[in-house]
Design an enzyme around this catalytic site. Structure first.
Site, short mmCIF file in Angstrom:
data_model
loop_
_atom_site.label_atom_id
_atom_site.label_comp_id
_atom_site.label_asym_id
_atom_site.label_seq_id
_atom_site.Cartn_x
_atom_site.Cartn_y
_atom_site.Cartn_z
N THR A 18 -105.28 114.84 66.13
CA THR A 18 -104.73 114.71 64.77
C THR A 18 -104.79 116.03 64.00
O THR A 18 -105.57 116.93 64.35
CB THR A 18 -105.53 113.66 63.97
OG1 THR A 18 -104.86 113.38 62.73
CG2 THR A 18 -106.95 114.13 63.65
N GLY A 29 -109.99 108.33 57.88
CA GLY A 29 -111.16 108.56 58.72
C GLY A 29 -112.48 108.27 58.05
O GLY A 29 -113.46 107.91 58.71
N THR A 61 -101.15 110.44 63.60
CA THR A 61 -102.24 110.76 64.54
C THR A 61 -101.88 110.08 65.86
O THR A 61 -101.30 108.99 65.86
CB THR A 61 -103.56 110.17 64.00
OG1 THR A 61 -103.94 110.94 62.86
CG2 THR A 61 -104.68 110.20 65.03
N THR A 81 -106.75 105.15 64.30
CA THR A 81 -105.97 105.94 63.34
C THR A 81 -106.09 105.29 61.97
O THR A 81 -106.10 104.07 61.88
CB THR A 81 -104.50 106.08 63.77
OG1 THR A 81 -103.80 106.79 62.74
CG2 THR A 81 -103.83 104.73 63.99
N GLY A 82 -106.17 106.11 60.95
CA GLY A 82 -106.31 105.56 59.60
C GLY A 82 -107.14 106.51 58.77
O GLY A 82 -107.43 107.63 59.21
N SER A 136 -100.13 115.73 65.01
CA SER A 136 -101.09 116.30 65.96
C SER A 136 -100.39 117.50 66.57
O SER A 136 -99.18 117.47 66.76
CB SER A 136 -101.45 115.29 67.06
OG SER A 136 -100.34 115.04 67.88
N ASP A 172 -112.34 111.06 61.43
CA ASP A 172 -112.96 110.29 62.51
C ASP A 172 -112.47 110.69 63.90
O ASP A 172 -113.16 110.43 64.89
CB ASP A 172 -112.67 108.80 62.31
CG ASP A 172 -111.17 108.52 62.34
OD1 ASP A 172 -110.42 109.27 61.67
OD2 ASP A 172 -110.75 107.58 63.03
N ARG A 199 -112.94 119.53 55.64
CA ARG A 199 -113.07 118.08 55.92
C ARG A 199 -112.76 117.77 57.39
O ARG A 199 -111.80 118.27 57.97
CB ARG A 199 -112.09 117.33 55.01
CG ARG A 199 -112.06 115.81 55.20
CD ARG A 199 -110.96 115.36 56.13
NE ARG A 199 -110.82 113.89 56.11
CZ ARG A 199 -110.15 113.21 57.03
NH1 ARG A 199 -109.57 113.84 58.02
NH2 ARG A 199 -110.06 111.91 56.96
N VAL A 200 -113.57 116.94 57.99
CA VAL A 200 -113.33 116.45 59.35
C VAL A 200 -113.27 114.92 59.28
O VAL A 200 -114.12 114.29 58.65
CB VAL A 200 -114.45 116.90 60.32
CG1 VAL A 200 -114.23 116.32 61.70
CG2 VAL A 200 -114.53 118.42 60.37
N1 ASP Z 1 -107.84 109.26 61.22
C1 ASP Z 1 -107.25 110.52 60.86
C2 ASP Z 1 -108.20 111.26 59.96
O1 ASP Z 1 -108.77 110.65 59.08
C3 ASP Z 1 -105.93 110.39 60.18
C4 ASP Z 1 -105.00 109.35 60.73
O2 ASP Z 1 -105.29 108.69 61.71
O3 ASP Z 1 -103.92 109.16 60.16
O4 ASP Z 1 -108.33 112.46 60.10
#
Ligand code: ASP
Length: 359
Positions: free
Chosen positions: A235, A270, A217, A267-268, A92, A248, A245-246
């Site tokens: 993030t 998205g 993130t 986080t993960g 981030s 979550d 791309r966007v």
């Molecule tokens: N959630 C974030 C995204 O998909 C990435 C992350 O949390 O690692 O942009």
């Protein structure tokens, strides 16, 4: 009185009203994440592990300082995330991952649970603190989400700190991009203007980055002395993301959500969190739990587990969340090997954890 009227309007049961008025709640509470993924003891050097623990500890301390002084949960969320945006270890602000085109495109959002106001930005490239821009969108515009060049114009008009895009450059993330693009069979772009000369990078970091395409993130949920909850997330997204791309993180209800009773930051990957509206879904589960006959010990924890270990895992998604409810109970849930995370409740010591078998 107000809580009672609101609870009646929502049709909440008597136990829920009692819970909302809980006198036992701590003065304040905070929970923080620094990303989830394949974070395993075997792939961590002691130095790296110590550095992440220290960063999480410093983040909690920053939040504690705000909350102990009677500051708002919004101020705590923003202060903690600004610090993490400046820390190149996290994905981030400075240290964000690169797009396939070799750019850092930053996303952030913030939500005030008391008013249910929210602000978000996506794809910004020259704003040092995207979380502060998200807050400015919430407080100083008629909109909830701004993206790209328009968001950057707004940042300038708001007098926020702007930087050259190369400010966000880190060698570790650049080399992770090169590896990812090789794997995808895509061309490697030129190093960005203003980037420093190439240098050696800790290979254990690169191995881990390659496994996950991201890491780090950041997100915070805080409750202040007035019992108000706020949540925020910031993030760089996922390594080698394409076509604007966007994820979550800037999507209210997916990566960030807060209401009077509950706040979540996720986080993960998205793409899963958006389709499941993970953050809002967890708070809806808390609300439904409040209406049930059974008293649940930590409603946020139970709801987070239900959604992360249930719906998210069933869909094949990976990642985790932090959650905090208005009784001052923090929780977290993730289906990855680890998640950088920390929490503190007024009157108690902070809890810092990385791996799945801790905390
Ligand atoms: N959630 C974030 C995204 O998909 C990435 C992350 O949390 O690692 O942009």
């Amino acid at each position: 009185m107000r809580i009672f009227a609101l609870a009646l309007a929502l049709g909440l049961s008597a136990p829920a009203v009692a819970q909302a008025q809980n006198d036992d709640r701590p003065d304040w509470a905070i929970v923080i994440h620094g990303g989830a993924g394949v974070i395993e003891r075997e792939s961590m050097t002691p130095e790296t592990e110590a550095a992440y623990r220290a960063a999480m500890e410093a983040a909690v301390a920053r939040g504690r300082d705000v909350l102990e002084a009677g500051g708002s949960s919004l101020d705590a969320v923003e202060a903690v995330i600004r610090g993490l945006e400046d820390d190149a270890m996290f994905n981030s602000g400075r240290g964000a991952v690169f797009t396939a085109a070799g750019r850092n495109e930053l996303d952030a959002s913030i939500m005030d649970g008391e008013t249910m106001n929210a602000g978000a930005v996506a794809g910004v490239t020259n704003v040092r603190h995207p979380i502060t821009l998200a807050r400015a969108v919430m407080e100083n515009s008629r909109h909830v989400m701004l993206q790209g060049a328009g968001a950057e114009t707004f940042a300038e008009e708001q007098g926020l700190e702007l930087v050259e895009p190369a400010y966000f450059f880190t060698e570790r993330r650049w080399q992770a991009l090169e590896r990812a693009l090789e794997g995808l069979g895509l061309p490697i772009p030129d190093r960005p203007d203003g980037a420093p000369e190439p240098e050696e990078v800790d290979h254990t970091m690169l191995e881990r980055d390659a496994l996950e395409h991201r890491f780090g993130t950041v997100g915070v949920v805080a409750m202040d002395v007035n019992g108000h909850i706020a949540a925020g997330t910031s993030t760089g997204g996922t390594t080698a993301k394409r076509w604007g791309r966007v994820g979550d993180s800037p999507v209210i209800g997916a990566g960030t959500y807060a209401d009077a009773r509950c706040g979540v930051s996720a986080t993960g990957t998205g793409e899963y969190f958006i389709r499941l509206s993970v953050a809002a879904r967890i708070c809806m589960e808390v609300e439904m739990g409040d209406r049930g006959a059974e008293e649940i010990d930590n409603a946020g924890q139970a709801a987070a587990d239900l959604v992360i270990q249930g719906a998210l895992t069933d869909m094949g998604g990976d990642g985790g969340v932090i959650v905090l409810t208005s009784d001052g109970r923090p929780g977290w849930s993730f289906n990855t090997a680890g998640m950088y995370r920390a929490s503190q409740v007024a009157g108690e010591d902070p809890v810092i954890a990385i791996y799945g078998d801790e905390g």
